[in-house]
Every structure is written in C-alpha cells, then in structure tokens.
Design an enzyme around this catalytic site. Structure first.
Site, PDB file in Angstrom:
ATOM      1  N   LYS A   1       0.731  -1.313  -0.058  1.00  0.00           N
ATOM      2  CA  LYS A   1      -0.014   0.020   0.105  1.00  0.00           C
ATOM      3  C   LYS A   1       0.771   1.189  -0.018  1.00  0.00           C
ATOM      4  O   LYS A   1       0.332   2.287  -0.500  1.00  0.00           O
ATOM      5  CB  LYS A   1      -0.760   0.038   1.069  1.00  0.00           C
TER       6      LYS A   1
ATOM      7  N   ASP B   1       3.958   0.135  12.343  1.00  0.00           N
ATOM      8  CA  ASP B   1       2.792  -0.569  11.857  1.00  0.00           C
ATOM      9  C   ASP B   1       2.805  -1.859  12.289  1.00  0.00           C
ATOM     10  O   ASP B   1       1.693  -2.689  12.010  1.00  0.00           O
ATOM     11  CB  ASP B   1       2.704  -0.400  10.446  1.00  0.00           C
TER      12      ASP B   1
ATOM     13  N   SER C   1       5.296  12.551  11.380  1.00  0.00           N
ATOM     14  CA  SER C   1       4.851  11.291  10.579  1.00  0.00           C
ATOM     15  C   SER C   1       5.566  11.448   9.207  1.00  0.00           C
ATOM     16  O   SER C   1       5.720  12.606   8.794  1.00  0.00           O
ATOM     17  CB  SER C   1       3.518  11.386  10.308  1.00  0.00           C
ATOM     18  N   SER C   2       6.084  10.233   8.834  1.00  0.00           N
ATOM     19  CA  SER C   2       6.830  10.429   7.607  1.00  0.00           C
ATOM     20  C   SER C   2       5.679  10.886   6.296  1.00  0.00           C
ATOM     21  O   SER C   2       6.351  11.216   5.427  1.00  0.00           O
ATOM     22  CB  SER C   2       7.545   9.138   7.374  1.00  0.00           C
TER      23      SER C   2
ATOM     24  N   ARG D   1      -8.101  13.258  12.857  1.00  0.00           N
ATOM     25  CA  ARG D   1      -6.713  13.140  12.777  1.00  0.00           C
ATOM     26  C   ARG D   1      -5.988  14.442  12.243  1.00  0.00           C
ATOM     27  O   ARG D   1      -6.250  14.831  11.246  1.00  0.00           O
ATOM     28  CB  ARG D   1      -6.510  11.915  11.649  1.00  0.00           C
TER      29      ARG D   1
ATOM     30  N   ARG E   1      -3.916   3.345  18.767  1.00  0.00           N
ATOM     31  CA  ARG E   1      -3.551   1.916  18.799  1.00  0.00           C
ATOM     32  C   ARG E   1      -2.907   1.427  20.151  1.00  0.00           C
ATOM     33  O   ARG E   1      -3.330   0.140  20.366  1.00  0.00           O
ATOM     34  CB  ARG E   1      -2.432   1.603  17.516  1.00  0.00           C
TER      35      ARG E   1
ATOM     36  N   LYS F   1      -3.333   7.208  14.439  1.00  0.00           N
ATOM     37  CA  LYS F   1      -3.893   6.064  13.502  1.00  0.00           C
ATOM     38  C   LYS F   1      -5.413   6.294  13.407  1.00  0.00           C
ATOM     39  O   LYS F   1      -5.775   6.932  13.808  1.00  0.00           O
ATOM     40  CB  LYS F   1      -3.142   4.960  13.776  1.00  0.00           C
TER      41      LYS F   1
END
Length: 408
Positions: free
Chosen positions: A22, A293, A144-145, A98, A324, A320
């Site tokens: 993905k 992840d 975040s990348s 988010r 999480r 996310k």
C-alpha cells in the site's frame, strides 16, 4: 460482519500471494498522476489504494477519502499544486479527528492556499491549487513520515524544487528513503544529506516505464505471527518479496528470529519456518520508530507465546485509525494480559493463559483485526467488524481460510 475463529491448525507448506505494498502503491499512483508516462504493475488492491486512484482520476470538487490517512496527506499536497482547481477534501468522522496542521502549515509556507472548513488543524480542507514558488521549509524531524513524503512527492513540480530541513532526530527513515527511491526511479533527482532533503525541479521529459510494486511487508507480519505461534517445523511461503526492500517493515525478518522464525529469501518469495522454540523467560525489547505498523502484530505474538515484551518508538500510533496503544491495551487485557502504555511505549508482562471466546473490538482499524487473528491457533476468538481488513488486505480472511483457519 463478525468472524468467529474456532481453534485452528495450519496446513503445512502452504503458499500465499500477497498484493502490492500500500505504501509503495500510493506513492507511485501520485507520481503517475504527475508523470503519466509511468505505468505500474502489482498495485495494491487495498481500499486505501482504490480510494487514492479514484481521487486522482476524479474531476469532482468534493473528494471523500473515508478512513484513508495516507491518501488524505498525499492528496492534500497533490491538490495544492493543481493550478486553478478548487478542491474540498474530507473523510470519515475519525479522519476529521486526525491532525493535518503540520502539513498544511508547511504547504502554506511554500505558498499553498488551504483553509479549514470545520476545526482548525483538521480535515475537511478547501484547497485552491496554484503554482508554488517558494522552495524552502522546515519540519520537526519526528513528525509522521507521511507529512514529509507528501511534500517530497510533489516537489519536482515546484518552480525551484524543494529544500526540506528536518530539525531534531529523524524517525521513520525507511519511509522517507522509500519515497526518495521511487522519485529517483521515475527520473527525479534528490539528495538526503544529514538533516536536509533536496528535490530538484524536473526539467526533462520522463521516460515511459513500468514500475513493479513489491508485495506488502506489513501484510506479511500476520504470517510471521502465525508461524511464531505454530509448532516447530511449520512453514509457509509468501510472495512476492525481495531481500533489498524499500519497506521499513521488512525488519520483520530480523525481529521474528527472536520468536524462533527463520526467513529464507527465494527468487520472488520468502519462506517462513518455525525453526525453534524460545526461552519462555526471555524479554523481547524493540525500538519500532522506523516500523510502527507492525507493533500490534508483535504484541499479540509475544502475548500468545507468554513472553514479556517492551516496545518503544510508538508515538505515531496514537494518531492512526484509532489510538492503537489504548486499543491494544484494552483488547489484550480482555484476553488476560497485563499491559502498561505511555505515549510512546508498550510493556507487556508475561502471561501463562489466553482467555478463550473473547470478542476483539477493531475500532475501524484493519490492523487490529489482522493482528489478533493468529491467536485462533491458541483459542477460539471472535473478531468484530472483521471486514475492516479491506482497508489494506481485502483477501485476508480468504487466505487464512485456505491455509487452515476454521472461520464462521
């Protein structure tokens, strides 16, 4: 749809083909939109990539990307350089929670015209596309990348290219390197020296070419979990993978040696084998800042084996599809675990038993469903809202059934 997994036994020596990554697919789909000479094979069939492709081909003003966080970030950047086009980009109720302010601020610094339609710092956004003439911006290195990659992917279309400075210690380096490698593969010149990333403006025609997406390593993690929880000698072959991967989650091959799983690289696939049992008194300690992840899968594996596990580098998990860290703690404790979390770490204490017939809530998070499924080798378990897996791995349950899982 809920799925009940009866206690199951893997068929040995099975082979499973996994769809394209993905992460790679979404980057290449955006590059293909900028450079139509590029063709792509083995594109991910995940919901996120389907939504990404649909959004990029749409001429509508309103773009709804539902739960697709990567698409939200990449498309915000993409639509900001579509000169003269007005776009409203929105998503699910969770997507509206988010944060996206870091990316919007960076794009605005470069000259983009973006406004918030509801709450400051969050989608939905109204974007008026224009040519971006500024070429220097600074971001905190631990963001975040996906924010960083969103800027890099469009930078070759800037008049002067882009010089991106990252302040502090950089996290998620593999995902940044993936983006730069894919840019290079289509002919865009880049450099990454110390904390400065440079993307040169594209001044020549891109050569027609076909790029093949490697299969998704995040999806491979669930098969690593299965083999780790299996008897010694159990093995499975999954494809298509390569030893020199662009994906950060390929560290699975090294990490799962701690769980007694060896990885053999074949021409276009890998074979996972449970080669040994492990010391029940050992502690698995990991820094997953470059591969967050796979944290859910690892936590469930350690729990299923009765091991103590301590993971750090998990700060991005809170933003996310769900928080999480909280979700993991809640669901593992229902199964009988003892879990301590902070904003960036998870500490799982060793457990001797796994409670059976527990229903696992998935929180609209595909990885919650898939990470807990391998426990079906230990006890009967119910996965709530099981079709959420389509976000990244639509064939997940069919593949599990094929290799021996008893699903109802």
């Amino acid at each position: 749809m809920d799925i009940k997994i009866q206690k199951s036994q893997l068929h040995n020596h099975q082979k499973v083909q996994i769809t394209g990554s993905k992460s790679e697919s979404n980057r290449l789909l955006l590059l293909q939109a900028l450079y139509p000479q590029v063709s792509i094979s083995n594109v991910s069939n995940s919901d996120d990539s389907v939504l990404m492709r649909k959004a990029l081909s749409s001429e509508e003003e309103l773009i709804d990307i539902h739960h697709a966080g990567t698409a939200m970030r990449f498309l915000t950047a993409y639509f900001s350089i579509q000169k003269g086009r007005e776009t409203i980009i929105t998503g699910s109720p969770r997507m509206k929670e988010r944060p996206i302010k870091i990316l919007v601020d960076a794009l605005s610094t470069l000259g983009a015209e973006i406004t918030y339609l509801e709450n400051d710092g969050f989608p939905p956004l109204k974007i008026i596309g224009k040519e971006l003439t500024e070429n220097k911006v600074t971001l905190a290195a631990n963001v975040s990348s996906q924010y960083i990659s969103a800027l890099l992917l469009i930078a070759s279309k800037f008049e002067k290219g882009l010089e991106l400075t990252l302040e502090g210690k950089i996290t998620s380096v593999p995902y940044i390197n993936m983006t730069l490698s894919l840019l290079n593969s289509v002919g865009v010149e880049t450099s990454f020296v110390e904390n400065i990333i440079t993307v040169k403006p594209n001044t020549t025609d891109i050569e027609p070419q076909t790029l093949t997406v490697e299969s998704d390593w995040s999806s491979a993690s669930y098969f690593y979990g299965l083999i780790a929880l299996s008897d010694v000698g159990t093995e499975i072959t999954i494809g298509s993978y390569k030893s020199e991967s662009l994906q950060g989650d390929s560290v699975l091959a090294d990490i799962y040696e701690k769980f007694g799983v060896t990885t053999t690289f074949l021409k276009e696939s890998i074979t996972l084998r449970k080669s040994s049992n492990i010391d029940i008194n050992s502690i698995v300690e990991l820094d997953l800042k470059n591969a967050p992840d796979i944290a859910q899968t690892i936590a469930v594996t350690a729990f299923g084996l009765g091991l103590e596990c301590y993971m750090i580098g998990l700060h991005t998990l809170k933003i996310k599809e769900t928080d999480r860290l909280v979700a993991l703690k809640t669901e593992l404790e229902k199964l009988g675990a003892e879990v301590i979390i902070t904003d960036l770490s998870l500490h799982l204490k060793p457990s001797k038993t796994v409670n059976s017939n527990i229903t696992i809530a998935t929180y609209n998070d595909h990885r919650m469903a898939m990470a807990f499924a391998p426990l079906g080798l230990k006890v009967p378990i119910v996965i709530e809202n099981a079709d959420v897996v389509s976000k990244s791995y639509p064939q997940f349950w069919e593949d599990f059934k094929t290799i021996g899982f008893n699903l109802k």
